[in-house]
Design a protein around this motif. Structure first.
Motif, short mmCIF file in Angstrom:
data_model
loop_
_atom_site.label_atom_id
_atom_site.label_comp_id
_atom_site.label_asym_id
_atom_site.label_seq_id
_atom_site.Cartn_x
_atom_site.Cartn_y
_atom_site.Cartn_z
N GLN A 1 13.67 28.46 62.44
CA GLN A 1 14.47 27.62 63.33
C GLN A 1 13.62 26.55 64.00
N TRP B 1 14.00 22.57 63.46
CA TRP B 1 14.19 21.68 64.61
C TRP B 1 13.23 20.49 64.51
N GLN C 1 21.62 24.75 62.05
CA GLN C 1 20.55 25.64 61.60
C GLN C 1 20.36 26.82 62.56
N LEU C 2 20.80 26.65 63.80
CA LEU C 2 20.61 27.71 64.80
C LEU C 2 21.78 28.68 64.85
#
Length: 466
Positions: free
Chosen positions: A231, A235, A462-463
């Motif tokens: 993650q 980011w 993505q989180l």
């Protein structure tokens, strides 16, 4: 400016005498936000509700909270707020910007809060954001005719009073005792029965207070949790940061893009956010937890940069506070599952209210109290504890107040852009002054964020748990 034709025709057909009150302007000669104007003058506003039997209209004062439970008891129905698309369609049908506080417009069954009829004259939402209707009580009663007059609202002012943080534990225990089956234990963290802090989060917290911690230490801690590491790398690799080349490791994320302080606090925020389940329910229009967290963190990142260096709060703490600003929402869902759905429906029925009065009305405690208390129990930095606790109190002047006010400004700026769930309200000039933040630079910051929503959504995706 003329009234909407549908409203003017209705008033004329009933021989209703009225005046128009034009919306005031702010210091920049811009019209005051409609939600703010209605609240300031206590104007009557309308809320569309519906169930399988059809729609009704509830008319309340904008400085009160619509009690959906009281409405349903009165009607012996299971009404909830009409969804936003249907409200827009209703307004478009009658060429309106908002639903007027005039029940006869659509011939709907109507409930009117009886507090309104205690006034000699009233201001009403006219359906046009630029002006309100000014009408006397007799004419208002003529418009109501067959409406049911009853108690369906409670004043907002008492529910907005922020008590001393010293009473938070007492109020949390009261809510637990009244609204859960949890057994009161000697220690609050045992009573709440929330999941323990993850080992990764504990190690990152320890790293924060280690003056000798370096990039290798941080990379090693984060990389022990492959999901968290992925993650953080995702980011840093986002188009939002426009990093040259590929970001392949935590070391790359720290050295080439984000820096030690940001990765430390980012990893901590991500680790804490994963400690509780994402709610399956939520008010209509609610942004997902991670989506809102990413938007807020990005906005706060820009706001801190816009503050003169000598007055600038610590960037990492501000960023972490933004990431965790809504952590209390997860706690509400985890602690009070039978009442969480009720809270969501109340929120939908009160789009003119912030969330704190609704939470106090239903549970006697707010998400800010829950989150800050838990952060304190987890030995999180005081800056974060204060930021989460006082993020909606622009008058707070205690230590670390800047972090709370950064959340306050960021949230209101985003709401003014239609991002998030809540009313569009002004930001007091005193808050900008306390932060040494130029309002124009703050506005430029949120404009940049709005232009980057696609990139930020990619990060949030993505989180989010799949």
């Amino acid at each position: 400016m003329p009234l909407p034709t549908s409203v003017e025709s209705l008033l004329n057909s009933q021989n209703i005498h009225y005046d128009l009150a034009t919306a005031p302007v702010d210091a920049n000669n811009q019209p005051l936000w409609h939600d703010q104007h209605l609240r300031n003058v206590g104007a009557a506003k309308a809320v569309l509700l519906e169930d399988e039997k059809g729609r009704i209209l509830a008319v309340i004062s904008a400085d009160t909270l619509l009690d959906l439970n009281a409405v349903n008891r009165q009607m012996d129905r299971e009404l909830r707020a009409t969804n936003q698309d249907a409200v827009r369609q209703f307004c478009d049908t009658y060429s309106l910007q908002s639903v007027p506080a005039l029940p006869k417009l659509a011939g709907l069954p109507t409930l009117v809060d009886k507090q309104l009829l205690r006034r000699e004259s009233l201001l009403l939402d006219s359906g046009d954001d630029a002006q309100l209707l000014h009408i006397n009580r007799d004419d208002f009663q003529q418009v109501l005719e067959d409406a049911i007059i009853c108690d369906i609202a409670t004043p907002l002012d008492p529910l907005e009073v922020d008590i001393s943080a010293e009473r938070d534990e007492e109020q949390i225990l009261g809510a637990v005792r009244n609204f859960t089956q949890l057994r009161i234990r000697q220690r609050l963290e045992e009573t709440l029965e929330l999941p323990p802090l993850s080992e990764t989060a504990q190690r990152i917290i320890n790293l924060r207070v280690d003056p000798n911690a370096d990039i290798s230490d941080l990379a090693q801690v984060v990389e022990t949790d492959p999901s968290l590491a992925a993650q953080v790398v995702s980011w840093a690799a986002s188009p939002y940061y426009s990093a040259p080349g590929k970001i392949k490791s935590i070391h790359d994320a720290i050295v080439r893009v984000l820096g030690f302080d940001m990765v430390l606090n980012l990893a901590l925020g991500l680790a804490l956010g994963r400690s509780l389940s994402m709610p399956k329910d939520g008010p209509e229009g609610y942004l997902g937890y991670w989506q809102k967290s990413v938007y807020m963190a990005a906005t706060i990142e820009g706001l801190v940069t816009a503050i003169p260096r000598e007055q600038r709060p610590t960037f990492g703490m501000a960023y972490l506070s933004g990431l965790l600003h809504n952590f209390g929402f997860l706690i509400l869902a985890e602690l009070f599952p039978p009442y969480f759905s009720q809270y969501c429906r109340m929120t939908e029925a009160n789009p003119h209210s912030t969330h704190q009065p609704i939470e106090r009305h239903l549970l006697g405690v707010t998400r800010e109290q829950l989150a800050s208390t838990l952060m304190s129990l987890w030995s999180m930095p005081d800056e974060v504890v204060v930021a989460l606790r006082h993020q909606n109190n622009p008058r707070y002047q205690g230590e670390h107040h800047q972090y709370a006010k950064l959340i306050y400004v960021a949230e209101r700026l985003l709401l003014q852009q239609g991002v998030g769930l809540g009313p569009k309200l002004e930001i007091p000039a005193s808050v900008f002054a306390d932060l040494h933040l130029d309002p124009d630079k703050a506005q430029a910051t949120v404009t940049n964020v709005m232009e980057s929503l696609d990139d930020l959504d990619h990060i949030a995706l993505q989180l989010s748990p799949r």
